[in-house]
Structure formats: C-alpha cells, structure tokens
Motif scaffolding. Structure first.
Motif, short mmCIF file in Angstrom:
data_model
loop_
_atom_site.label_atom_id
_atom_site.label_comp_id
_atom_site.label_asym_id
_atom_site.label_seq_id
_atom_site.Cartn_x
_atom_site.Cartn_y
_atom_site.Cartn_z
N ALA A 22 0.84 -1.20 0.00
CA ALA A 22 0.00 0.00 0.00
C ALA A 22 0.86 1.24 0.00
O ALA A 22 1.91 1.28 0.64
CB ALA A 22 -0.92 0.00 1.21
N ASP A 23 0.40 2.26 -0.70
CA ASP A 23 1.06 3.56 -0.71
C ASP A 23 0.38 4.45 0.32
O ASP A 23 -0.85 4.47 0.43
CB ASP A 23 0.96 4.20 -2.10
N TYR A 24 1.20 5.20 1.04
CA TYR A 24 0.71 6.10 2.10
C TYR A 24 1.26 7.49 1.86
O TYR A 24 2.41 7.65 1.46
CB TYR A 24 1.20 5.63 3.47
N GLY A 56 5.87 13.99 2.09
CA GLY A 56 6.44 12.73 1.67
C GLY A 56 5.44 11.62 1.56
O GLY A 56 4.26 11.78 1.90
N GLU A 57 5.93 10.53 1.07
CA GLU A 57 5.12 9.32 0.89
C GLU A 57 5.97 8.11 1.22
O GLU A 57 7.20 8.17 1.20
CB GLU A 57 4.65 9.22 -0.56
N VAL A 153 -0.84 3.97 9.32
CA VAL A 153 0.27 3.27 9.96
C VAL A 153 1.27 4.33 10.40
O VAL A 153 1.42 5.36 9.74
CB VAL A 153 0.91 2.22 9.01
N GLY A 154 1.89 4.09 11.56
CA GLY A 154 2.82 5.07 12.10
C GLY A 154 4.16 4.48 12.49
O GLY A 154 4.24 3.33 12.94
N HIS A 184 8.99 11.29 13.11
CA HIS A 184 7.76 10.72 13.64
C HIS A 184 6.72 10.82 12.52
O HIS A 184 6.31 11.92 12.17
CB HIS A 184 7.31 11.47 14.89
N ILE A 185 6.31 9.68 11.98
CA ILE A 185 5.48 9.69 10.79
C ILE A 185 4.24 8.86 10.96
O ILE A 185 4.29 7.72 11.42
CB ILE A 185 6.27 9.15 9.59
N GLU A 186 3.13 9.46 10.56
CA GLU A 186 1.87 8.74 10.45
C GLU A 186 1.41 8.88 9.01
O GLU A 186 1.32 9.99 8.50
CB GLU A 186 0.83 9.32 11.39
N GLY A 187 1.18 7.75 8.35
CA GLY A 187 0.76 7.79 6.96
C GLY A 187 -0.68 7.37 6.79
O GLY A 187 -1.18 6.54 7.53
#
Length: 190
Positions: A22-24, A56-57, A153-154, A184-187
């Motif tokens: 999956a792309d986020y 970003g992705e 997703v993080g 710190h990333i949440e997509g």
C-alpha cells in the motif's frame, strides 16, 4: 541513538513494490508527523527544534515489510527553534543557507525489519547540497482503521549526523558537532 524522526521525511512517490503493498501519504495536513532535531548548546543543555513544513510518501506492506520504501522532502526555510533571531541565523549562510538550498531530502535504498516492529532504514540524505548515505533505527508504532474511514500506519526513528559532513562548519564548540534527527510519521493509505 534516539528514536528518529525522519519517521517518515518527504514530497514525491516512492518506488513501487508488490501489488499487495500500500502507498501512504505522510499526514502533515493533520499535523500527525514531525521532523525534529536537537543539538547540544555549548555542552550545557540541548537546543530543540523542528521543521514545520515537509512532505512525503512511503510504501508499506506488513506481509513484506522489507520491500518498503520512503521518500521525504523538507523545506529547510521552515526551521523553527522557538527563537526568531536564532532561526534567522540558522537559515543564513553559516548553517542551512536556505536561499541556495531550500530543500533537504531523504530517499530510502533499503529497509530491513528484524521483527514485526523494528527495522533499520538506509538511504540517501541530501542537506546543504551534500548527499550522504545514512541509516537509522525505526519502530512501527501501530496500524489500523481510523474513525474517518481511512487506514493509517505510524513509525518513529532517530539518527545522528555530523554537520561538517554536510559542509556546515560553523564552530559551535566541541560538544555541538553532531545533530540528532528525529522522525515521527503517520501515513494515510491512498
């Protein structure tokens, strides 16, 4: 090494992997992602800051996590250390030289999970016109459906870079040669 931020760092598509992956998109609009830094101030305390604008992705599949990838773009002009005069200095030629280098980028070349939540991300980090390979440890914090019908997703991670490696040689003293970066990333799944 601190858990790093560049948990997800920012702006175009990442390399594609298998069809089930999956792309986020990194959730910067909802302010659920952060790129932070800290550096020692004269060896007596820590100076903390962040970059307020980045994008970003990433691509992630829990069944094939080692095929994941991330790409980030950071607007270096958005540096924020909670002090306007210092930020002006940091944007200038002694440090980030944002008029010449308005962006910093990170693009992964490999991601290696040791278990379901912990991985090492390696990739090309460009700052101040210099590109170096860096690696940082990340932790998957969780994933699942959100209350608005999306899927998220993080991750978080940390690394340390030497400023001189990126052509930033302003003398801050021997205790301040390196900066700790946190991601710190949440997509949100596209």
């Amino acid at each position: 090494m601190e858990k790093f931020l560049i948990a997800g760092l920012l702006a175009t598509c990442v390399t594609s992997t298998t069809a089930s992956a999956a792309d986020y998109v990194i959730d910067t609009k909802g302010a659920h992602a952060f790129v932070n830094f800290k550096i020692k101030h004269l060896g007596y305390s820590w100076l903390h800051g962040r970059f307020n604008q980045f994008d970003g992705e990433f691509n992630y599949d829990a069944k094939k996590p080692n095929e994941s990838a991330i790409k980030l773009v950071i607007d270096t002009r958005s540096i924020d250390s909670n002090h306007a005069e210092r930020d002006k200095h940091l944007r200038g030629s002694d440090f980030l030289n944002v008029s010449k280098y308005p962006k910093a980028t990170f693009e992964s070349t490999s991601i290696s999970f040791s278990d379901e939540t912990n991985a090492k991300v390696t990739g090309k980090f460009t700052l101040h016109g210099v590109t170096k390979t860096i690696a940082f440890d990340i932790e998957k914090l969780g994933e699942g459906s959100d209350p608005w019908g999306g899927y998220r997703v993080g991750f978080e991670g940390a690394t340390k870079i030497k400023l001189a490696d990126y052509g930033i040689d302003y003398d801050l003293g021997p205790a301040s040669t390196h900066v700790n970066l946190g991601l710190h990333i949440e997509g949100i799944r596209k």
